[in-house]
Design an enzyme around this catalytic site. Structure first.
Site, short mmCIF file in Angstrom:
data_model
loop_
_atom_site.label_atom_id
_atom_site.label_comp_id
_atom_site.label_asym_id
_atom_site.label_seq_id
_atom_site.Cartn_x
_atom_site.Cartn_y
_atom_site.Cartn_z
N GLN A 178 57.52 73.96 23.79
CA GLN A 178 57.61 73.71 22.35
C GLN A 178 56.47 74.36 21.56
O GLN A 178 56.34 74.13 20.37
CB GLN A 178 57.69 72.20 22.07
CG GLN A 178 56.45 71.41 22.38
CD GLN A 178 56.70 69.91 22.24
OE1 GLN A 178 57.36 69.29 23.07
NE2 GLN A 178 56.18 69.30 21.19
N SER A 206 47.17 63.58 16.60
CA SER A 206 46.23 64.14 17.58
C SER A 206 45.54 65.36 16.99
O SER A 206 44.40 65.67 17.31
CB SER A 206 46.98 64.55 18.85
OG SER A 206 47.60 63.42 19.40
N GLY A 230 57.78 58.26 16.64
CA GLY A 230 57.16 57.99 15.34
C GLY A 230 57.88 58.71 14.21
O GLY A 230 58.36 59.84 14.38
N HIS A 260 50.25 56.07 18.54
CA HIS A 260 50.96 56.05 19.83
C HIS A 260 50.97 54.63 20.41
O HIS A 260 51.96 54.19 20.98
CB HIS A 260 50.25 56.95 20.84
CG HIS A 260 50.28 58.41 20.53
ND1 HIS A 260 49.18 59.12 20.16
CD2 HIS A 260 51.30 59.30 20.55
CE1 HIS A 260 49.50 60.39 19.98
NE2 HIS A 260 50.79 60.53 20.20
#
Ligand code: PAF
Length: 277
Positions: free
Chosen positions: A57, A182, A143, A33
């Protein structure tokens, strides 16, 4: 660096902020990030990062509640890499009423991860469209690890004429090849040691393609077998046309090899672009 949680305060902060470059995130930030934020610097005078775990989501049995919320650590990291504004709204700020208007992404959203996470990409495109309208960036950085997400956001921006330049950033990897994510935090020590096998398995497929093997079905099956024999539950390993994200319809000289597989409670994804030139 300013930490802002309301749309009104963000509007005021950005009123004379000049050209804005934007990095949307769900927080729990890692070096990948921070790379996106550094890249954003080259695309705007004011860099805004959002930290918002978007309920839209996540499927009903997914990790929305377990997803790590680490806002103060995230802010410290963002400040170090020169982020100007962190926008961290509450769910009520983003969705004051139930969200009934949604962005329907193209059919590629039902492939790959979309086949295992129904509605996921509709939730992503909807929140990204809202964030773009709120932040009004000239550029936004995503990304390449989330390859399908990046593909679908590019489609949305193109087809709905969002005045936002989408910048794709290379995947950042640990020294053993594991793509930073993550969700790597869900891995036990033993699973963490096993995790780089996903990248290696995709790398084997990429190597075979470069050497001229285009037996797509066999290459995908070999990679799945390799992972499964080491305890992975594989959602898919798939060779796709990067222009459509669909299975190659004709001999190609560009491919993307994508995979998603579970190790314990962690669902890992990765991909490798292959060019035969
Ligand atoms: O990639 C993510 O972290 C999320 O899907 C995004 C783009 C921030 C939307 O919630």
């Amino acid at each position: 660096m300013d930490l802002i949680s309301t749309i009104k305060a963000l509007d005021e902060r950005l009123a004379d902020g000049g050209v804005v470059a934007f990095v949307p995130t769900m927080g729990n930030l890692h070096a990948g990030h921070l790379d996106l934020v550094r890249l954003a610097r080259a695309h705007g005078e004011t860099v805004v990062a959002s930290v918002f775990v978007n309920p839209l989501q996540f499927g009903p049995h997914e990790d929305f509640h377990a997803y790590p919320r680490t806002l103060s650590e995230d802010c410290a990291k963002l400040e170090q890499v020169g982020c100007d504004v962190v926008f961290a709204p509450t769910v009520t700020e983003m969705y004051p009423t139930p969200q009934q208007t949604e962005i329907l992404p193209p059919p590629a959203a039902d492939e790959l991860c979309g086949a295992f996470r129904p509605g996921h990409f509709r939730g992503v495109t909807t929140v990204v469209a809202k964030l773009f309208n709120i932040v009004q960036p000239a550029a936004a950085v995503f990304g390449k690890k989330d390859y399908q997400q990046l593909f679908l956001i590019r489609s949305m921006v193109r087809e709905l004429n969002f005045p936002v330049r989408i910048v794709g950033a290379e995947t950042v990897r640990a020294p053993d090849g594991l793509a930073l994510s993550s969700r790597n935090g869900y891995l036990s020590e033993a699973e963490r040691a096993e995790a780089p096998r996903l990248y290696r398995a995709l790398g084997e497929v990429a190597r075979a393609l470069r050497e001229g093997d285009q037996d797509i079905v066999a290459l995908e099956a070999n990679a799945c077998r390799e992972l499964e024999s080491h305890g992975w539950r594989v959602d898919y390993v798939s060779i796709r046309d990067p222009g459509t994200l669909m299975p190659p319809a004709e001999p190609l000289d560009q491919f993307v090899v994508l995979g998603a597989a579970w190790l314990g409670n962690a669902r890992l994804i990765d991909n490798i672009e292959v060019s035969l030139d």
